[in-house]
Scaffold this active site. Structure first.
Site, PDB file in Angstrom:
ATOM      1  N   HIS A 298       0.806  -1.222   0.000  1.00 14.17           N
ATOM      2  CA  HIS A 298       0.000   0.000   0.000  1.00 14.17           C
ATOM      3  C   HIS A 298       0.836   1.267   0.000  1.00 14.17           C
ATOM      4  CE1 HIS A 298      -3.240  -2.828   0.841  1.00 14.17           C
ATOM      5  NE2 HIS A 298      -3.926  -1.955   0.137  1.00 14.17           N
TER       6      HIS A 298
ATOM      7  N   GLU B 223     -11.344 -10.948  -3.942  1.00 11.50           N
ATOM      8  CA  GLU B 223      -9.904 -10.811  -3.682  1.00 11.50           C
ATOM      9  C   GLU B 223      -9.269 -12.122  -3.231  1.00 11.50           C
ATOM     10  OE1 GLU B 223      -8.843  -6.732  -2.206  1.00 11.50           O
ATOM     11  OE2 GLU B 223     -10.522  -7.149  -0.879  1.00 11.50           O
TER      12      GLU B 223
ATOM     13  N   ASP C  55      -4.839  -8.201  -4.119  1.00 11.20           N
ATOM     14  CA  ASP C  55      -4.952  -9.282  -3.145  1.00 11.20           C
ATOM     15  C   ASP C  55      -5.212 -10.618  -3.830  1.00 11.20           C
ATOM     16  OD1 ASP C  55      -4.429  -8.367  -0.527  1.00 11.20           O
ATOM     17  OD2 ASP C  55      -6.238  -7.151  -0.617  1.00 11.20           O
TER      18      ASP C  55
ATOM     19  N   CYS D  30     -10.385  -3.303  -9.985  1.00  7.88           N
ATOM     20  CA  CYS D  30      -9.863  -2.098  -9.316  1.00  7.88           C
ATOM     21  C   CYS D  30      -8.465  -2.307  -8.763  1.00  7.88           C
ATOM     22  CB  CYS D  30     -10.817  -1.636  -8.222  1.00  7.88           C
ATOM     23  SG  CYS D  30     -11.006  -2.831  -6.901  1.00  7.88           S
TER      24      CYS D  30
HETATM   25  C1  PEP Z   1      -6.850  -5.075  -4.320  1.00  7.01           C
HETATM   26  O1  PEP Z   1      -6.568  -5.880  -3.433  1.00  7.01           O
HETATM   27  O2  PEP Z   1      -6.659  -5.274  -5.538  1.00  7.01           O
HETATM   28  C2  PEP Z   1      -7.450  -3.776  -3.964  1.00  7.01           C
HETATM   29  C3  PEP Z   1      -7.877  -2.950  -4.884  1.00  7.01           C
HETATM   30  O3  PEP Z   1      -7.494  -3.440  -2.653  1.00  7.01           O
HETATM   31  P1  PEP Z   1      -6.213  -3.003  -1.803  1.00  7.01           P
HETATM   32  O4  PEP Z   1      -5.080  -2.766  -2.744  1.00  7.01           O
HETATM   33  O5  PEP Z   1      -6.577  -1.775  -1.040  1.00  7.01           O
HETATM   34  O6  PEP Z   1      -5.984  -4.172  -0.899  1.00  7.01           O
HETATM   35 MG    MG Z   2      -7.355  -5.627  -1.455  1.00  9.93          MG
END
Ligand code: PEP
Ligand code: MG
Length: 582
Positions: A191, A433, A457, A504
């Protein structure tokens, strides 16, 4: 000149002076010293320990006089730590034998003790880690004679160089001061990388141990496209990078001309390009880049970097701002995805051995219904102001989805009973995910309105690769055939039920991957706002048939490397003008 290779996580080229931070976020002037300086350095430290001890003694006396012995005792414990013979001998060894600067030696020894306390199973001992940090800060201040700059308060524009950064630390940066980021640790899907991209700060992570090769003030180039770090560049290299930066800026200006045009293939298929945001103010970047809406609002960032839990009103104001700013465009608010690498003040009672498999995300929210209700109340209230949808992260079992929906219904009834709320239709979605959610999607699908695939994920959990670990970064491949099959199956089930799938994860930021997803049938992508222009350009340059042919071939390949090579080749043939930017 020193050239290092890391992992490119946020594009762009930054050139500036380094500000080197230790593991605990305090700045270091330099790391290594000459052999003949070691005796002087050791005496400098001895003197600083004396000064720091005096300072702690003053704090102890003052606190005891004002608040009593029990609070003054905190400083006695810190004095003991400062004067501890083991700390002293370890620091002396690093300075005399390894030629560490006093600051670097202090930061290494104290980081080790803080980490040991943090790992302790008793929460009393784990809390002592902050005492260790306090003593370190006092000692570093005594060494430099002035307050040590921290990551939160950069004294000037700089390239931040550090062992690692948490997403919360990165989010707290002032983007006008941080020109670039480069860290020893960190993986491609972490992140911290995502936040850096959102803030449009060029970043390279996972460079490996190199802090001893750089000092604060050294000139550094961060190449966020190729994942390269250049320390003390020679004139020719600096010139080359300045030219490259200029060329990229002029391509970016050209792409910006597409802002008000739709993302439509050359044979007329419309693709929705939504934005991923972490903070309300990012709506400005979404509108400037021509986003069709917000496809993922990562609300947990409201918690990171704050000392107390946000109130319902704070949640509400943040969501309302995003919904209002985006006018009639859809806004998908994801409920808290705290835990794992995103730790706020809501933490598991005990430190976890496997936080990515632990109490995170929807699991944490369901385990803390009071906290969850506050957030859901705020989302439902904000939903009255526009097209606002709610999405649950990391749903693994149908029971979780049902519990979350149950809470949603009961919160809506409470608001209604309180009088000043008229329920409005809010679409409810879930993120896909984890592979279990894909396998069971035919059972989930009737209980949700839409699905968004979190490929960050999904890749991590399918391939059993920690997304923020640089040691396994080469195995973290969103285009691995196993991940592609799960995306394909998800889309197939969702579309058979007449519902929509978006993607996403960070995969959507990559033009070659985005065209592959379009070819697989995905019609909504959600991505970092800065990547929208280039993805729009890619989509407008191809026909749906070309994307479908690309997907057909890619899905028949057997390894991630084959898929990646094939896609890059295709992109170079179909949209050569953006390959430099990709
Ligand atoms: C993902 O896991 O692809 C996602 C969009 O959520 P995050 O990156 O916040 O875990
Ligand atoms: Mg995620």
């Amino acid at each position: 000149m020193l050239e290092l290779q890391g992992i490119a996580v946020s594009p762009g080229v930054a050139i500036g002076k380094a500000l080197v931070f230790d593991r605990e976020g305090y700045s270091l002037a330099r790391c290594l010293i000459a052999r003949e300086e070691t005796e002087r350095e050791w005496l400098r430290l001895v003197e600083a320990v004396e000064k720091a001890n005096q300072k702690l003694e003053e704090s102890r006396e003052h606190t005891t006089a004002t608040w009593g012995q029990h609070l003054g005792g905190i400083f006695s414990a810190q004095q003991q730590l400062l004067l501890d013979p083991h700390v002293r001998s370890e620091t002396e060894h690093l300075i005399r034998d390894k030629q560490y600067s006093a600051e670097y030696a202090v930061s290494e020894v104290f980081a080790k003790y803080a980490a040991a306390f943090r790992r302790a199973s008793s929460s009393f001992l784990a809390d002592r880690a902050s005492d260790v940090r306090d003593v370190e800060r006092v000692l570093l201040e005594a060494l430099s004679g002035k307050p040590a700059p921290t990551l939160r308060e950069l004294p000037h524009e700089a390239i931040v160089v550090s062992h690692d950064l948490t997403p919360g630390e990165t989010a707290a940066f002032d983007p006008s001061k941080v020109l670039g980021i480069c860290t020893e640790a960190g993986g491609p899907g972490g992140h911290t990388a995502i936040v850096a991209r959102g803030m449009e700060i060029p970043a390279v992570v996972g460079v490996g141990n190199f802090l001893h090769n750089i000092r604060s003030g050294d000139e550094v180039i961060v190449d966020g496209h190729l994942g390269r770090i250049i320390v003390s560049p020679d004139d020719a290299t600096r010139e080359r990078y300045l030219l490259r930066r200029k060329a990229r800026e002029s391509i970016a200006t050209k792409l910006q001309e597409l802002r008000d045009l739709p993302a439509i293939t050359s044979d007329g298929v419309r693709i929705e390009l939504m934005a991923n945001v972490e903070f309300p103010h990012e709506t400005e970047a979404c509108l400037a880049r021509g986003a069709d809406g917000v496809g993922l609002y990562r609300t947990e960032f409201l918690y990171l970097g704050h000392d107390s839990e946000p109130t319902e009103e704070e949640h509400y104001q943040a969501y309302l701002q995003v919904v209002r700013d985006m006018k009639d465009r859809p806004v998908v608010i994801r409920t808290l995805d705290l835990g794992a690498d995103k730790m706020g003040m809501v933490r598991p009672a005990e430190p976890e051995n496997n936080p990515f498999l632990g109490l995170r995300s929807i699991r944490l929210s369901l385990r803390n219904p009071a906290l969850f209700r506050v957030q859901v109340r705020a989302i439902l209230r904000a939903a009255c102001a526009g097209d606002c949808r709610i999405m649950f992260p990391m749903v693994t079992t149908l029971d979780e989805l049902r519990s979350a929906r149950f809470l949603l219904r009961s919160v809506s009834e409470d608001l209604w009973a309180e009088g000043n709320y008229t329920p409005c239709a809010v679409q409810v979605g879930m993120m896909v995910e984890v592979p279990a959610a894909v396998l069971m999607l035919d059972r989930f699908i009737d209980e949700i309105d839409f699905v968004s695939i979190g490929t960050n994920d999904l890749t991590q959990y399918t391939l059993a690769v920690d997304r923020s670990n640089d040691s396994v970064a080469d195995l973290y491949q969103a285009c691995d055939p196993a991940v592609l099959r799960l995306i394909q199956r998800t889309h197939q089930i969702v579309s058979e039920h007449g519902k929509s799938t978006s993607v996403c994860g960070e995969m959507s930021n990559n033009p070659a991957h985005a065209l592959l997803l379009v070819g697989m049938g995905i019609r909504t992508l959600s991505l970092t706002p800065a990547a929208i222009p280039i993805i729009k350009k890619a989509i407008r340059s191809v026909t749906l048939g070309q994307c479908e042919a690309m997907a057909w071939r890619a899905l028949r390949l057997s390894t991630a490397r084959e898929v990646e090579a094939f896609l890059m080749n295709q992109l170079a043939g179909l949209v050569p003008e953006i390959v430099l930017q990709a």
